[in-house]
Design an enzyme around this catalytic site. Structure first.
Site, short mmCIF file in Angstrom:
data_model
loop_
_atom_site.label_atom_id
_atom_site.label_comp_id
_atom_site.label_asym_id
_atom_site.label_seq_id
_atom_site.Cartn_x
_atom_site.Cartn_y
_atom_site.Cartn_z
N LYS A 189 31.84 46.00 39.27
CA LYS A 189 32.27 45.21 40.39
C LYS A 189 31.89 45.93 41.73
O LYS A 189 31.89 46.94 41.98
CB LYS A 189 33.92 44.86 40.56
CG LYS A 189 34.17 44.19 39.60
CD LYS A 189 35.73 43.51 39.74
CE LYS A 189 35.51 42.34 40.64
NZ LYS A 189 36.78 41.49 41.23
N GLU A 241 45.57 34.41 41.44
CA GLU A 241 45.10 36.05 41.62
C GLU A 241 46.32 36.38 42.32
O GLU A 241 46.54 36.05 43.63
CB GLU A 241 43.86 36.29 42.26
CG GLU A 241 42.57 35.83 41.22
CD GLU A 241 41.25 36.41 41.72
OE1 GLU A 241 41.44 37.36 42.86
OE2 GLU A 241 40.45 35.58 41.53
N GLU A 250 38.19 47.46 44.56
CA GLU A 250 37.46 46.22 43.69
C GLU A 250 37.34 46.52 42.13
O GLU A 250 37.70 45.79 41.16
CB GLU A 250 36.17 45.57 44.08
CG GLU A 250 36.34 44.66 45.38
CD GLU A 250 37.12 43.53 45.16
OE1 GLU A 250 36.90 43.07 44.14
OE2 GLU A 250 37.91 43.46 46.14
N GLU A 278 37.46 47.29 36.37
CA GLU A 278 35.97 46.74 35.99
C GLU A 278 35.05 47.73 36.74
O GLU A 278 34.96 47.54 37.87
CB GLU A 278 35.79 45.23 36.41
CG GLU A 278 36.97 44.29 35.56
CD GLU A 278 36.81 42.90 36.00
OE1 GLU A 278 35.83 42.23 35.93
OE2 GLU A 278 37.87 42.47 36.79
#
Length: 417
Positions: free
Chosen positions: A326, A269, A332, A323
């Site tokens: 999250k 990541e 985030e 997203e």
């Protein structure tokens, strides 16, 4: 009649467009994408399959083994890393049959058609500081490896785990990299196992966090891969012009302190948020575009770190989509390269295509819908043929019929209008 023929002809052109997109040559070696799904507004996995194909991305990391995703990518050229969640580790560490069952239920039904190359056992275990969980990691990895061996898949599917850089006690300078003392008792046998089975050590590395914590001490150019003076490691005289490479070499140095130079580090990541809270300094679309755009160019150039110049950097960018569910700070929810509608959050030179068609890849409907495609092909042929002369009609009908059959059997992707 002409109007109906035009409608079906448009459908045929769509078939052709999709067929062309799936025959594109991939150049995605060295870079992959993290496909997270903590959201309630994402496109279906089969639509995502078309998007990734149009982007020439052929490596995907999942955080689970979602059967809908794996089925939607069947017969594609995409290599998958699938995740085995932290919640499974303790049971697998004490009962290896749990690992066998997981492999049989989550991996085995898909591996004949979907290219699964790695199982990531756990995610950032050491960051939890849960000693029971940490001590369960290696036994769980060994149980998964044994299960793969029993099925003859251990050479096809590697076993690894992903870690946070928080496991390092020292990361500056790179040659001084060392692990936190309390983790060494777990890391030593873990690295021994990696070396034994020849699997990579995965790290989640985010220069963004270092910059956010010390924006006055760390030059923005240094974390964004832009021209800068960089720094020289006084112990090795190696010059670093970006923080990510310095972090990777610090991890290599820490691994070496435990006696290993035979374990490869890969980045599972890394990324940069396009939006953040007030205290999340640097979280902007402009910085995210610079970070990911420059990173992709380095990967394409097959660059290695100063300490490992012969080993091209291997990266999975975080993440494919924003997203919206999250938890945590605003950043985030804003690491995605794309919005859920397929539009780029910012420009890094990736122009993809997310189809408006709603796809379905349910095994129970594939045969029926593929037959429908063949029938549609015949309908197109017949309707267009009625509008043309007899001499032209038959060759066209035969050609479209063969095309329809080809489309029915070549791809596992099915759809409805």
């Amino acid at each position: 009649m002409a109007t109906r023929s035009l409608f079906f002809f448009k459908v045929l052109l769509l078939f052709l467009a999709l067929s062309d997109s799936f025959s594109a040559t991939s150049n995605g070696q060295g870079v992959g994408i993290n496909y997270g799904q903590i959201a309630n507004n994402l496109p279906s996995p089969a639509r995502v399959a078309v998007l990734l194909r149009s982007l020439n991305i052929t490596r995907v990391k999942l955080y689970d083994a979602d059967p809908n995703v794996l089925s939607s990518f069947s017969n594609s050229q995409v290599d998958f890393m699938i995740g085995l969640g932290n919640e499974f580790l303790q049971n697998m560490s004490t009962d290896p049959t749990k690992a066998q069952s997981w492999i049989q239920q989550r991996l085995q039904p898909h591996i004949a058609k979907t290219r699964i190359t790695s199982i990531v056992v756990g995610n950032e275990i050491f960051k939890t500081n849960d000693r029971v969980l940490i001590s369960s990691l290696l036994p769980a990895m060994k149980a998964v490896y044994s299960a793969l061996t029993n099925l003859g898949l251990e050479k096809q599917v590697t076993v690894t785990s992903a870690h946070s850089l928080d496991m390092l006690q020292t990361s500056y300078t790179s040659s001084s990299g060392s692990f936190r003392q309390e983790f060494i008792q777990f890391l030593q046998p873990l690295l021994d196992f990696h070396a034994q089975i020849k699997s990579p050590f995965l790290i989640n590395a985010y220069p963004f966090f270092a910059y956010m914590d010390s924006p006055k001490e760390i030059p923005l150019e240094y974390v964004l891969f832009q021209p800068n003076q960089g720094m020289v490691d006084p112990n090795t005289n190696l010059h670093y012009d970006n923080m990510l490479f310095a972090q990777v070499d610090a991890l290599y140095a820490a691994i070496k302190t435990l006696g290993h130079t035979d374990v490869e580090v890969r980045i599972s990541e890394t990324g940069w948020p396009s939006k953040g809270d007030e205290n999340e300094i640097g979280a902007t679309p402009e910085n995210a575009a610079l970070y990911n755009g420059n990173l992709l160019r380095l990967v394409q150039q097959r660059k290695g770190t100063p300490g490992k110049k012969s080993v091209p950097i291997d990266v999975y960018v975080f993440a494919l989509f924003n997203e919206n569910l999250k938890p945590g700070p605003t950043s985030e929810r804003n690491y995605g390269l794309f919005y859920p509608d397929g539009k780029p959050v910012y420009n890094v030179g990736l122009q993809g295509y997310l189809p408006d068609i709603i796809y379905s890849s349910s095994a129970s409907t594939i045969k029926t819908l593929n037959l429908w495609r063949a029938v549609m092909g015949l309908a197109v042929a017949g309707l267009i043929g009625l509008d043309m002369g007899v001499k032209m009609r038959m060759p066209l009908i035969i050609g479209l019929y063969l095309f329809a059959l080809q489309e029915s059997y070549c791809y596992g992707y099915t759809y409805s209008l």
